[in-house]
Structure formats: structure tokens, C-alpha cells
Design a protein around this motif. Structure first.
Motif, PDB file in Angstrom:
ATOM      1  N   GLY A  39      -9.023 -13.587   3.914  1.00 45.36           N
ATOM      2  CA  GLY A  39      -8.521 -13.601   2.169  1.00 45.36           C
ATOM      3  C   GLY A  39      -8.856 -12.787   1.632  1.00 45.36           C
ATOM      4  N   LYS A  40     -10.043 -13.928   1.481  1.00 47.15           N
ATOM      5  CA  LYS A  40     -10.694 -13.290  -0.168  1.00 47.15           C
ATOM      6  C   LYS A  40     -11.666 -11.540   0.698  1.00 47.15           C
ATOM      7  CE  LYS A  40     -13.879 -14.734  -3.152  1.00 47.15           C
ATOM      8  NZ  LYS A  40     -14.461 -15.999  -3.793  1.00 47.15           N
ATOM      9  N   VAL A  60       0.511  -5.055  10.458  1.00 45.97           N
ATOM     10  CA  VAL A  60       0.425  -6.698  11.165  1.00 45.97           C
ATOM     11  C   VAL A  60       1.156  -6.309  12.639  1.00 45.97           C
ATOM     12  CG1 VAL A  60       2.434  -7.870  11.030  1.00 45.97           C
ATOM     13  CG2 VAL A  60       1.607  -7.474   9.359  1.00 45.97           C
ATOM     14  N   MET A  63      -0.062 -13.963   2.299  1.00 47.15           N
ATOM     15  CA  MET A  63      -0.796 -15.173   2.684  1.00 47.15           C
ATOM     16  C   MET A  63      -1.768 -15.279   1.151  1.00 47.15           C
ATOM     17  SD  MET A  63       0.636 -16.561   4.837  1.00 47.15           S
ATOM     18  CE  MET A  63      -0.536 -17.685   5.609  1.00 47.15           C
ATOM     19  N   ILE A 106      -5.907  -3.262  -1.406  1.00 41.24           N
ATOM     20  CA  ILE A 106      -5.010  -2.403  -0.583  1.00 41.24           C
ATOM     21  C   ILE A 106      -4.718  -0.874  -1.758  1.00 41.24           C
ATOM     22  CG2 ILE A 106      -3.604  -3.483  -2.689  1.00 41.24           C
ATOM     23  CD1 ILE A 106      -1.438  -3.726  -0.396  1.00 41.24           C
ATOM     24  N   LEU A 139       1.900 -10.959   4.866  1.00 39.16           N
ATOM     25  CA  LEU A 139       0.850 -10.520   3.249  1.00 39.16           C
ATOM     26  C   LEU A 139       0.410 -10.935   2.251  1.00 39.16           C
ATOM     27  CD1 LEU A 139       2.327  -6.577   4.350  1.00 39.16           C
ATOM     28  CD2 LEU A 139       0.577  -7.507   5.094  1.00 39.16           C
ATOM     29  N   SER A 189       0.055  -1.023   5.812  1.00 34.85           N
ATOM     30  CA  SER A 189       0.609  -2.643   5.988  1.00 34.85           C
ATOM     31  C   SER A 189       1.609  -3.484   7.458  1.00 34.85           C
ATOM     32  CB  SER A 189       1.218  -3.284   4.574  1.00 34.85           C
ATOM     33  OG  SER A 189       0.941  -3.689   3.560  1.00 34.85           O
ATOM     34  N   ARG A 208      -6.647  -4.732   5.773  1.00 34.83           N
ATOM     35  CA  ARG A 208      -5.963  -5.970   4.753  1.00 34.83           C
ATOM     36  C   ARG A 208      -4.549  -6.678   6.041  1.00 34.83           C
ATOM     37  NH1 ARG A 208      -1.438  -6.604   1.534  1.00 34.83           N
ATOM     38  NH2 ARG A 208      -1.784  -8.055  -0.147  1.00 34.83           N
ATOM     39  N   ALA A 209      -3.850  -5.286   6.354  1.00 39.31           N
ATOM     40  CA  ALA A 209      -2.709  -6.435   6.948  1.00 39.31           C
ATOM     41  C   ALA A 209      -3.361  -7.070   8.435  1.00 39.31           C
ATOM     42  CB  ALA A 209      -1.725  -5.347   6.779  1.00 39.31           C
ATOM     43  N   ARG A 244      -4.017 -19.655  -1.819  1.00 36.75           N
ATOM     44  CA  ARG A 244      -5.151 -19.780  -1.672  1.00 36.75           C
ATOM     45  C   ARG A 244      -6.223 -20.223  -2.882  1.00 36.75           C
ATOM     46  NH1 ARG A 244      -8.543 -15.128  -1.414  1.00 36.75           N
ATOM     47  NH2 ARG A 244      -6.947 -13.456  -2.013  1.00 36.75           N
ATOM     48  N   TYR A 268      -2.514 -15.825   9.567  1.00 34.19           N
ATOM     49  CA  TYR A 268      -1.312 -16.187   9.914  1.00 34.19           C
ATOM     50  C   TYR A 268      -0.906 -16.899  11.215  1.00 34.19           C
ATOM     51  CZ  TYR A 268       4.043 -16.246   9.997  1.00 34.19           C
ATOM     52  OH  TYR A 268       4.558 -17.251   8.849  1.00 34.19           O
ATOM     53  N   HIS A 269      -1.716 -15.692  11.691  1.00 33.24           N
ATOM     54  CA  HIS A 269      -1.492 -16.016  13.731  1.00 33.24           C
ATOM     55  C   HIS A 269      -3.157 -17.477  14.064  1.00 33.24           C
ATOM     56  CE1 HIS A 269       2.308 -13.966  14.061  1.00 33.24           C
ATOM     57  NE2 HIS A 269       2.149 -13.459  14.043  1.00 33.24           N
ATOM     58  N   ASP A 327      -8.982 -20.293  -3.907  1.00 27.77           N
ATOM     59  CA  ASP A 327     -10.425 -19.095  -4.598  1.00 27.77           C
ATOM     60  C   ASP A 327      -9.739 -18.143  -5.330  1.00 27.77           C
ATOM     61  OD1 ASP A 327      -9.145 -18.285  -2.060  1.00 27.77           O
ATOM     62  OD2 ASP A 327     -11.059 -17.602  -2.169  1.00 27.77           O
ATOM     63  N   ALA A 372      -9.096  -9.248  -0.368  1.00 28.69           N
ATOM     64  CA  ALA A 372      -8.200  -9.501  -2.115  1.00 28.69           C
ATOM     65  C   ALA A 372      -8.274  -8.083  -2.237  1.00 28.69           C
ATOM     66  CB  ALA A 372      -9.056 -10.266  -2.330  1.00 28.69           C
ATOM     67  N   ASN A 373      -8.055  -7.772  -3.402  1.00 30.49           N
ATOM     68  CA  ASN A 373      -7.903  -5.888  -4.285  1.00 30.49           C
ATOM     69  C   ASN A 373      -8.439  -5.028  -3.743  1.00 30.49           C
ATOM     70  OD1 ASN A 373      -7.697  -5.457  -6.951  1.00 30.49           O
ATOM     71  ND2 ASN A 373      -9.345  -6.297  -7.603  1.00 30.49           N
ATOM     72  N   ARG A 391      -5.392 -10.084   7.159  1.00 36.10           N
ATOM     73  CA  ARG A 391      -4.126 -11.119   6.703  1.00 36.10           C
ATOM     74  C   ARG A 391      -2.909 -11.592   7.594  1.00 36.10           C
ATOM     75  NH1 ARG A 391      -3.121 -10.990   1.063  1.00 36.10           N
ATOM     76  NH2 ARG A 391      -5.145 -10.980   0.190  1.00 36.10           N
TER      77      ARG A 391
END
Lengths: 327, 327, 327, 327
Positions: free
Chosen positions: B57-58, B275, C327, B64, C325, B271, B24-25, C213, B32-33, C215, B61-62, B28
Motif C-alpha cells: 500500500g505504501k 481494479v 484500502m 494518483i 481503492l 482506477s 495504484r489500482a 493502514r 484487497y484480494h 503507517d 501512496a500519494n 490496491r
């Protein structure tokens, strides 16, 4: 029947979560009814050795949430002998304990039954075992905690199974009874459940795996230790021979299934039955186990409780249910 | 160095809790970049078979809080061959993936190291293994969760040990490293801890048990699977011979140690390092593992990370500590 | 310096998970070094009232895994007076306690500091507080457990947030320090984290939500109770005004954050520091807190420990990390 | 009755742990009986907006252990209007969905009842609510998890209460029903339990506290949010006035009670009822809720299920039990 003034309480056999809640309830109910209450250490061993401690409200403070048993437990061979029981009776008389609450499983009740008849001594039993293998109660104290422990452990294993597309064979407790395996197997969404009460030929298991969803490589098979196929290792060997390309792993959960904080259900059940045992004794009940059936308290003679034919709970309908869900 | 526009991410080797937080990190941070990010399924296997999925991003999601790895993982023999790696490189080129984040342990980094040198391909590794056996990071992702899993399991076993006055020998993971055993052994208050880094003769163990508190019959001995005494069953046999009256039980915790929801610490570590890996690649880092040492992010060449001499963490002082506490 | 023969140990201020592990370590280390060890009940209150109990190995058996503190704790106004402290000193002399280990937070150390100087009495402090707001240690005892408790609670709330597409504002402990909020906020994947150390205008928060987001309707905002925006309810009111169509809920986690079984990390930290405190006293350390910094034990004068400028741990880099993180 | 070929499934009202297990069972049972199955998103909202997704085995893989509901849920005003329901019916016809399984509480069943009669549409309901406030089932899906969540939270609070000798007033969910408070209150060993079904004057509570064990200063009082005394804050104010020297704290558990991994019991119940709903529909059942009473599956007309007179479960005997145990 002389009036009861001092109740002894002991735990015997394998420990089960909720035993402490049951002890607490026996003590509180005794105090409520203005009786003395005596803790007997290490089960029947403590009876024979007069290992007794007086109990009050403080003795059982802050124990409802603890696994194991503060009175300790043991299996005791001496209580199977006439001499052992005679000594136990003498100790009870000397200490003026005039009734017993014994918390345990079928071994415990077998001993209690002999002693109660031999000496016409009032005893009420409480079903304290993770196996849920007693007649006369829908649930035994400790069973709900144990199946949650299994479910939480297998949820962890599922993480690895999913990540690696592996097949895991998980062995759970249950030498004579498949109830832990059946309920926890449904609870974890097992692809197959093997229990002593249902003959699942390994060949059927193989067929089932072959016919399973092709898009799902990871599988969990839950096996009761008493299954006629011979436990997880034997099932594993048979599957490895048939599916050499499968990544098969074995996990025997073992002793972690006995311990831990009791669930709310086990605490409430233990509390309710503990009070019922004391009030049952006061009403003249003897030689019986207090259980909960269809939400009601009932008392079952020891001989009936240990019959082990819990047919009601492992019905063809439940087996069918497990099959439908594992598609 | 050409500018990085598309980062591939994979997990490899044994799964570890927190791998999803790391994925996830990475995703993300890439978004971000303003980079593209591509998930590679089943570790190096997916590299060779071009098993790629675009991620946004999706996709993360959820996740972590979930154990295991949504990208799946595998051990891959083909990546050890020149042909396998050539195929992997072709697939990366075709999909215009120009850097990799690989999450795993020493096997993962060994492969990454060869590939990175062979093709001058930028790779940053993240330490994802429950064993905490890598140099260049105080903690690996998954270790903190694993030791908590062990501690919770042994707490349950302690309930039974206390109730029955038993001695339990608990075997935990750690083929080459005793770090899981050492920390969890201190955490559960073990009476003895046996690890590969410290030669504990079974005769010393026996002496220790003989000299232990007389008023405390229950004991927990934690043994790393890689201990030179040969695991819990061998230790058990030696003790049974010496103490025939002891009630000795063995518990091998096994696969439950890998899975489960990651702890807060593992989520935060994963996390942060995720990054750092992306930002490291953007700054030109390559052929290194991102780790956390003394609260700072540092990058260690793969060859240094897999040296396995984590002497800093199993010092004589720690062994002395374990001894003092187990009195 | 006269030789130390009897160490007193107390817990003071808010209870924190791991305090029992610390007490156990102080007792075990004292016994190991052949010292007497005396438990002082209810913190400084017990000092003033001579509420002392002798401790041995058995006193601390089976407590390493329990939350709270077996020595009990209290806040004590009398110890802030010269008379109170004089009484405390008299009691220590009478009972021949010649050194103290005090486990608590900044209030505890402020009192200890005054007393130590006034009477030239050797005291070593242990950082026992969930807030992690002391200088001279990377982690305080209890912090790791608290952030895991928060993470587990918010994971539950996330289930509801996801199911209903709701925005939840979760308030966590931290009157002066945002460390619980920052780490647990990263751990739960919060969409925003509000802490006293960083001024987050609610207007920025609103902008962030607007830019999030599209969504993903469900959101978690973690707010430290000491945030300058005024806690979860105030943040909630501001957001409700701006987003009348949002389904916004508040959850104040409150007291559940203090209790519970300590994590492995907290047990190990407490055990290590407990031994270090005793050995520190034996080496002549006084007026200091034992802490762990970069894996090493260090001793920091009380005045330095309570300075509350834990700048190292809430750096711009950490705030940036949280932003990337979320985002 | 035309033959059913496509079953729609939705969750509605507050989310409850086990809803995912119920959805999974509905899908699996439909597939087993060779029916199509359609997921409807966000409860009745999704019916009105035709927010439908086809479901297969993979849609419900690995969800049995997750809290919340993958189909999402909402409260829906439009479904209370004739126009809303007409639109819903049109959408069902267009998508050839010819039966529904609705998972929720009394609001859900009230809507289902109107719709079923208006359009003669076959619907079977499943009791999915943490409140256990429906007739026709001993347990609702989610209740067992919720009471365990409460028990675990209060166990933590008990640590602090014991350590500080405090009195805690803990407010739990239950606007109309005290079942969560009653069972969890017994489970945590509460000193008093206040529920809407039993009028406990605060003056009685005060008397009880005055008469309680003198050697035990810490106390836990569990209050259902719907208790006539007005929730934890009001009870707290009354007690503070009476006992100015007591250290009284309030904890409102709030939203954490809804989420989390379902217990084994909730997973098994949800699985069993989910299969029963599908098989009930195939046998012609309509306008009924599937429940489990005394271990058997029974079907209760919606109007009967929402009557809210769960007298059987809060009997004088249970209140007496709570009193005896809290001595």
C-alpha cells in the motif's frame, strides 16, 4: 506645461500577460483624477490611423485576469518615419489627447523617445514584456507569468524525462537576455542552464554531465534561444555526438510563453505602475518609464531604460547558485 | 489454470498521465484480494533483467496525482526476440509471478500478445497512451489529460493571436490518429482542423480562410503531426505563399503533451480499469485488454485492440460538427 | 409546424462552465443554417422583460474558454406564474422568436416543460449544471470541469494533510446527488466517500478509520453536502468525539466549484449538444433535452430528464470500486 | 567556533509551498560544501524524539515542484519546556549534528531563539510561511504561491458573480496580517479589501457600495480572516441588513491556500535562501533568519524577524492604490 485632460493609452510590441491589468489601471486612475482616457488600437499603427476609442470603467471591467491586450498590439514601421510621426501628432491634436501612456518593451520606448522629443509631447512608458530586459525596473510586466508558464511546461516534461531516463534540452525565450532561462531553470531544478550572458562551452556541459550523479539518468537542460551555442537543436547535436547511447530529446516551448492569465504578481505590478504612470504625467513627468525598483516606484528616462545592461540581475552569485543547485 | 497468487505490473511504451493511478489500482486491488503484487521496472526491459520490486500500500501512496510512471517505462527491442522472451519467462517463474498487468499502447500489446501465446501466460492489458488509438475502449488512460494540456496551451496562443491579429498553425501529437487534434481543435474553437483520417487539401483550407469572417483576422489551425499535408511547417509554407500579407506563426507543442497531473477523468478511468484487470485475471481472463465502452468494462483480445480502426470516434458527423463550429 | 427562422437562447439556474461554449454552438449552428439567433438575458427573467439582444458570429467570439455565462443567468419566480409566462409568450411573438434553446438544470426544464405545453412552443433543452443529476445524458455540461476543480483543490489539501498527518473532511457540492463526491473522491484517492445515495453510518466510517493502514496517518474524507450524515461539520464532530487525539480539519469547497475555464471535455460536449439542439429544432424536436448517451446524441422529454434517478451511474459496482481503492 | 560538519534541517509550523525547494537547496548546498546533512522529521518533535534521517542528493530529487514538506511538520509543545530542549540538545550531540537550518514562521523562530541562546547552538532560520508577516525579508517562502491560489480561486468565483450579478465576500488567510488580502484583492480587481492594518468601518463599505458603478451589479469583497469586522460572515450579515435586495454570498477559501505546487518565484526564493543558510552557517552566522531584501540576502536576528511590524509593505500608498483601482 498645459494641464492634462485626456490621456491616450496604447500597447505595442509583443504582447505580455498583465498588459490588460495595466490598461485597466491607467483607465481607472484617469477616471479617479477626472481625466478623459482614450484607447489607441494596435500600438503606433493606431496613432497614425487615428484608431481611437473612448474608454470608461466598463471598457476595462473583467479584463484584469485576461492574457494578451484588449487594445491589440502591432509592430509599426511607419512610426519610424518622420511622416508617420507627423500624422500621429496631428491625430493626437485633433482628438485633444494631450499625454500618452505607452506599454511595451525597448522598441516601444525607442519610438516614444523620438516622438516625445520631436513634438515635446508628454509620454510615460510602462515596461510590458516577458523578457525582463529593461533597466529601471526589477521586473517587467509579463515576466513573472512567463517564467511560471515555463516552469509548468518543464514540470510536465520532467514527468516524461523521469519515466524514460531521458535527457531533455528545453529552449525558452530570450534572444538577448537569459533571465527567463536563469530563473525558470532554477525553478525546475535544471541540471544545466545556458544563457547568452555566460559563456558555457558545450565541452563544459559535457564534462558536467559526465560528472553528474550516476544514479540519476534523467536530466533537464534549459537553453535561452539567444545562447551563443545556437539554441536547443545545436546543443542537442553536440551532445548526441558525444553521448550516442543517451536518449536525448529537444523541446522548443515557443509561443505558449507569451499568453495566459497573468500571475498575481504581474497583475499587482501592472496595476501599481499603471496608476503611477497617470499620476506621474499629472506631476509633469515626461519621456520616462515608470518602474519598480526595491519596492519603490521610480522613473527612468527612456534612453536609460533600454540600455539592456541588467547586470544586477545576472551576477556571478546567481550563476554560482545555479551551479550549486544542479549538483 | 493454477490459482493466481502474485501479479506483476509494468508500464511500457510512451508514458501517459494516469499510469500511476492505474498502477495504484492494480496494487490496491491485488492487496484487497490478498494477492502479492510485484512492480517490474522499465517495461519489458525489467522483465528480461529481473528488475522487480515488491509493492504494498505504501509503494503507491500519494502517486494518483502524479504524471509519468513510478515504475518507469522504456521501449525494448530484446523482447521482440525469442531469447529475450525466454529470459523474461524464466525470471517470472523464478520470482513466482503468475500473471501480468501491462499498461501501454499497441506496441506493448503486440509484445504481450506474442508472449502470452508462446508461454500460455495470463496477461491483461490496460490502455495507457495519450493517443486514444485503441479499439475496445472509448478512452485510453492519458488522452483526456493530453487534450486538456493542448487546450490550455492553445488558449495561451489565442491570447497572442488575438492581440496581434495573427494566424497560428499549431501542431499536436497524433502520428496515425487525429483524435487529439479533432477534440482539442473543437475545444479551442479552431478555425480549421487537419487530421490524417480526413483529407483536407490545403487548397480547401485556403478557400476556407478566404471565405472566413472578415471582421476576425486572428485564426487558429490545429494540425495533427501525422496529417498528410505534412505537419505545421508544410502547411505554414503553403499558406505563406498564398497569403503573403498574413502574419503566420507556427507552434509545435511537442513533449509537454505527455506529462502533467492527470485529470479527474483519467484518474477514475485508470482506477477502474486497474481494479478490473486484477479481477479479470482472477476470473480467468487472459490475452485481453480491459477497456471501458459505453460506461461498461469490456475485455478485448489484444489482436482486436490494436487494429487501429477507431472509425466510431472520427465519423463524418464529427467532421461536420467541427466545420459548423468553425464558421 | 411553421418553419423556424429565429431561435432564442438563454441560460438559467446556477451557472456552469461550458455554458458559453453551448451558447456559441447554438449561435454558430443557427448562422450555419441561415437562421437568426437572439440572446435572452438573465434566463426566464429576460423572457418576461424582453431583455433580448441579436447575436452574430462576433457575439460569441473568444468565449468558448470562459467560465460563467455571457447571457447571465438568474432564478426567476415570475415564470412560475401564469401571468409571467403569458408575458414571456407575448415578448417572443413580438420579437418573432419562434423556438428556444434553454440551457440549465432541472428547474430550468421544469419551467420549460410547462411553457412548452401551455403555448405549444418548440423548446430544446441543454443539460447545463455541474451536478450531473439529469437523466438522458451521461454527462451534463459543467460536471467534468467541476470534478477537476475539486480534484485540484483536494490535491492542495492533501499536501497539508500529508505534511501534518492530519485527517481532512472535505465537503463538495451535491445536495441530492453524490456524483461529484464519488468521482472526485476516487480521483483524489480519498480514504472514504460519503454520498446521499449510499447510507454510510458514521460508525462504519469510524470502524474503517480504525482498520486503516497504521503507517498512514493522513486521510481525506470527501462528503457530499447532501449526505444524510449532515455535511462535513457534523461528520467532523462525530469523529472528534471518537478520536480526540486526531488532528481533524474541515474544508468546505463552496463556490469555487462552479466557475473556471471549462475542460476540453465540457467544451466539446457543449459544442456538440449546442449544434444538436438547433438541428433538433429544425427537425421538429420539441419539449426535449438533448443529451449524449453512449457517445450518441439522444433527445429525452423534459419530464423524463428531471426524474433524478441516475441509478446507472452510482451502482454498487462503483461503490465497491471506491472501497477497494481506499484500502 | 568548532568547524561545522553535519547540518540538520527541519520544517516547523504550518506547511508552505516552497518548503521542499528550501530543503533541497539546504541538502545540495551542504553536499557542495562537503558537509553531511541530516533530515529531522516533524519539526521540533523530531528533534526531541531523535527522528533523524541521513540525506543525500537522491533524497531531494524531484521534490522542488511539490507542495507541503517531505520532512513533515508539526507544532510542538514539548520544545517550549526546558526538559524538551535538553532532550533535543542531547540528540543533536549524540548524532553529531552541529548546526541547524529551521524553516518556518514566527513560532519556529521563537523556539529556535531560546534554544540557540540556551545551548549556544548555531541555527539559521528560513522564512517559510504563506503569511509574509516576518521582518527581514520582502517575501516569505510560500506567500507568492498562496496569493496566486487565492487569485485563481476568486477568478472562478468572479465567473459566478458576473453571471448572477451577485456580491461575493471572500475570506482569505491572515490572522494578524492583511498582506494576502491586500495583494490578492488588487490582483482580482476587488471592489473592496478589508484588512486588520486598516480600519474599514462597515459603514464606509456600505457607502462605497452605494456610490459604486450603477452598471455593475457584481462585486467581490476580499476580507482577511483577522479583520476587525470579524470575518466574512459578519461582514455579510451587516450588508444583508443594509441591502436586503442584494444577492450576497460568502466564500471562505480555507485550507486550499496552503498547498499546491510552488510558483517559480517561491522555488527560486527558497533555493536561494537555502543555499544562503548553509553558507551563512559556514561563515559563522547564528541566531539569525536569512531573508531577501531589495534583491540582496540579509541576515536578521530572530528577535528582529518576528517583530511583525511589516509597515513597509502595507503603506498608505498601497491602500490608496487599492482604492483607486476599485473605482
Amino acid at each position: 506645461m498645459s494641464k492634462i485632460k485626456n490621456i491616450g493609452v496604447l500597447t505595442s510590441g509583443g504582447d505580455a500577460p498583465g498588459m490588460n491589468a495595466a490598461i485597466r489601471a491607467v483607465v481607472r486612475a484617469s477616471l479617479y483624477h477626472e481625466l478623459k482616457v482614450t484607447g489607441i488600437l494596435r500600438g503606433y499603427d493606431g496613432l497614425i490611423n487615428a484608431d481611437f476609442i473612448p474608454m470608461d470603467g466598463k471598457s476595462v471591467a473583467n479584463i484584469i485576469q485576461r492574457g494578451g491586450t484588449v487594445l491589440k498590439t502591432a509592430r509599426c514601421d511607419a512610426f519610424r518615419t518622420k511622416e508617420g510621426r507627423a500624422k500621429a501628432y496631428d491625430n493626437l491634436k485633433k482628438s485633444e489627447i494631450d499625454a500618452l501612456v505607452v506599454i511595451g518593451g525597448d522598441g516601444t520606448f525607442t519610438g516614444a523617445n523620438v516622438f516625445a522629443q520631436e513634438y515635446d509631447f508628454p509620454i510615460v512608458g510602462l515596461p510590458g514584456t516577458i523578457d525582463n530586459d529593461l533597466m529601471g525596473t526589477d521586473l517587467t510586466i509579463g515576466y513573472d507569468t512567463a517564467i511560471n508558464t515555463v516552469v509548468n511546461a518543464v514540470d510536465r516534461i520532467r514527468d516524461t524525462a523521469e519515466s524514460h531516463d531521458r535527457l531533455f534540452i528545453v529552449e525558452v525565450m530570450g534572444r538577448d537576455s537569459g533571465l527567463i532561462a536563469l530563473r525558470s531553470g532554477i525553478g525546475v531544478g535544471a541540471e544545466a542552464i545556458m544563457i547568452p550572458e555566460a559563456k558555457t562551452a558545450v565541452s563544459d556541459l559535457i564534462k558536467r554531465i559526465e560528472n553528474g550523479r550516476k544514479d540519476k539518468a534523467s536530466k533537464i537542460i534549459v537553453v535561452a534561444e539567444g545562447d551563443e551555442a545556437g539554441g536547443a537543436y545545436n546543443v542537442g547535436k553536440a551532445l548526441e555526438k558525444k553521448f550516442p547511447n543517451y536518449d536525448i530529446r529537444i523541446s522548443v516551448l515557443g509561443h505558449i510563453q507569451r499568453g495566459g492569465k497573468p500571475t498575481c504578481m504581474d497583475r499587482v505590478l501592472a496595476s501599481r505602475l499603471g496608476v503611477a504612470a497617470v499620476e506621474g504625467l499629472l506631476e509633469g513627468k515626461a519621456g520616462v518609464m515608470a518602474g519598480q525598483v526595491n519596492k519603490e516606484i521610480i522613473f527612468t528616462p527612456f534612453a536609460g531604460a533600454i540600455k539592456h545592461i541588467n547586470a544586477e540581475q545576472i551576477t556571478p552569485a546567481w550563476l554560482k547558485l545555479a551551479e550549486i543547485l544542479s549538483m
